[in-house]
Design a protein around this motif. Structure first.
Motif, PDB file in Angstrom:
ATOM      1  N   VAL A   1     -19.746 -13.145 -47.867  1.00 54.62           N
ATOM      2  CA  VAL A   1     -18.550 -12.536 -47.287  1.00 54.62           C
ATOM      3  C   VAL A   1     -18.211 -13.212 -45.959  1.00 54.62           C
ATOM      4  O   VAL A   1     -17.042 -13.524 -45.679  1.00 54.62           O
ATOM      5  N   ALA A   2     -19.223 -13.459 -45.114  1.00 54.27           N
ATOM      6  CA  ALA A   2     -18.982 -14.117 -43.830  1.00 54.27           C
ATOM      7  C   ALA A   2     -18.440 -15.529 -44.033  1.00 54.27           C
ATOM      8  O   ALA A   2     -17.523 -15.963 -43.324  1.00 54.27           O
TER       9      ALA A   2
ATOM     10  N   ILE B   1     -25.120 -11.574 -50.087  1.00 55.55           N
ATOM     11  CA  ILE B   1     -23.789 -10.966 -50.145  1.00 55.55           C
ATOM     12  C   ILE B   1     -23.130 -11.026 -48.774  1.00 55.55           C
ATOM     13  O   ILE B   1     -21.962 -11.420 -48.643  1.00 55.55           O
ATOM     14  N   ILE B   2     -23.860 -10.654 -47.734  1.00 56.03           N
ATOM     15  CA  ILE B   2     -23.314 -10.694 -46.370  1.00 56.03           C
ATOM     16  C   ILE B   2     -22.972 -12.130 -45.983  1.00 56.03           C
ATOM     17  O   ILE B   2     -21.911 -12.401 -45.406  1.00 56.03           O
ATOM     18  N   GLY B   3     -23.857 -13.061 -46.313  1.00 52.85           N
ATOM     19  CA  GLY B   3     -23.573 -14.471 -46.027  1.00 52.85           C
ATOM     20  C   GLY B   3     -22.356 -14.977 -46.764  1.00 52.85           C
ATOM     21  O   GLY B   3     -21.551 -15.743 -46.229  1.00 52.85           O
TER      22      GLY B   3
ATOM     23  N   MET C   1     -29.083  -8.797 -50.684  1.00 51.84           N
ATOM     24  CA  MET C   1     -28.173  -8.193 -49.725  1.00 51.84           C
ATOM     25  C   MET C   1     -27.712  -9.240 -48.705  1.00 51.84           C
ATOM     26  O   MET C   1     -26.541  -9.295 -48.351  1.00 51.84           O
ATOM     27  N   PHE C   2     -28.643 -10.075 -48.217  1.00 50.19           N
ATOM     28  CA  PHE C   2     -28.268 -11.077 -47.231  1.00 50.19           C
ATOM     29  C   PHE C   2     -27.365 -12.145 -47.842  1.00 50.19           C
ATOM     30  O   PHE C   2     -26.515 -12.707 -47.156  1.00 50.19           O
TER      31      PHE C   2
END
Length: 133
Positions: free
Chosen positions: A8-9, A4-6, A1-2
């Motif tokens: 996208v950011a 994916i967030i990383g 999950m992290f």
């Protein structure tokens, strides 16, 4: 999950760097066009930071905020360990103490903000021998 967030950011950061320019082609207002005309070309970010740290009021604000934030973060980080050390099995109460600290800080900020807005006594809140009076 992290990841994916990383990802996208990071993608958004790259898009912002590529797509957005430093300033628009045409100024959005008359005040902004005057600001563009009056800005010296040698004004840099580091020069403005150096100028800020020559301002005594800014330095005092940075120091007081740093002390306040540092004390809060240290207390909130070590609160569970401090409570459990002296009172084993009281994890729930450690959480309640932390919640009380956060709520008291929020209420204090709201109350002091309302007080300062109405009384306009910003500099009178510090010690009588304070340097910024």
């Amino acid at each position: 999950m992290f990841y994916i967030i990383g990802g996208v950011a990071t993608l958004l950061l790259i898009l912002v760097i590529i797509v957005f320019k430093e300033k628009p082609k045409y100024p959005p207002s008359r005040a902004q066009s005057l600001s563009y005309a009056l800005t010296s070309p040698d004004a840099s970010y580091l020069a403005s930071i150096a100028r800020l740290f020559k301002n005594l009021n800014f330095v005092l604000l940075v120091i007081t905020y740093g002390l306040n934030a540092g004390a809060f973060y240290a207390l909130s980080t070590l609160l569970n360990r401090m409570v459990i050390w002296h009172y084993p099995g009281e994890e729930v109460n450690a959480g309640r103490i932390g919640l009380t600290i956060v709520i008291a800080g929020m209420l204090g900020a709201v109350i002091s903000g309302i007080w300062l807005d109405r009384s306009k006594t910003y500099k009178n809140l510090c010690h009588p021998n304070c340097l910024i009076q």
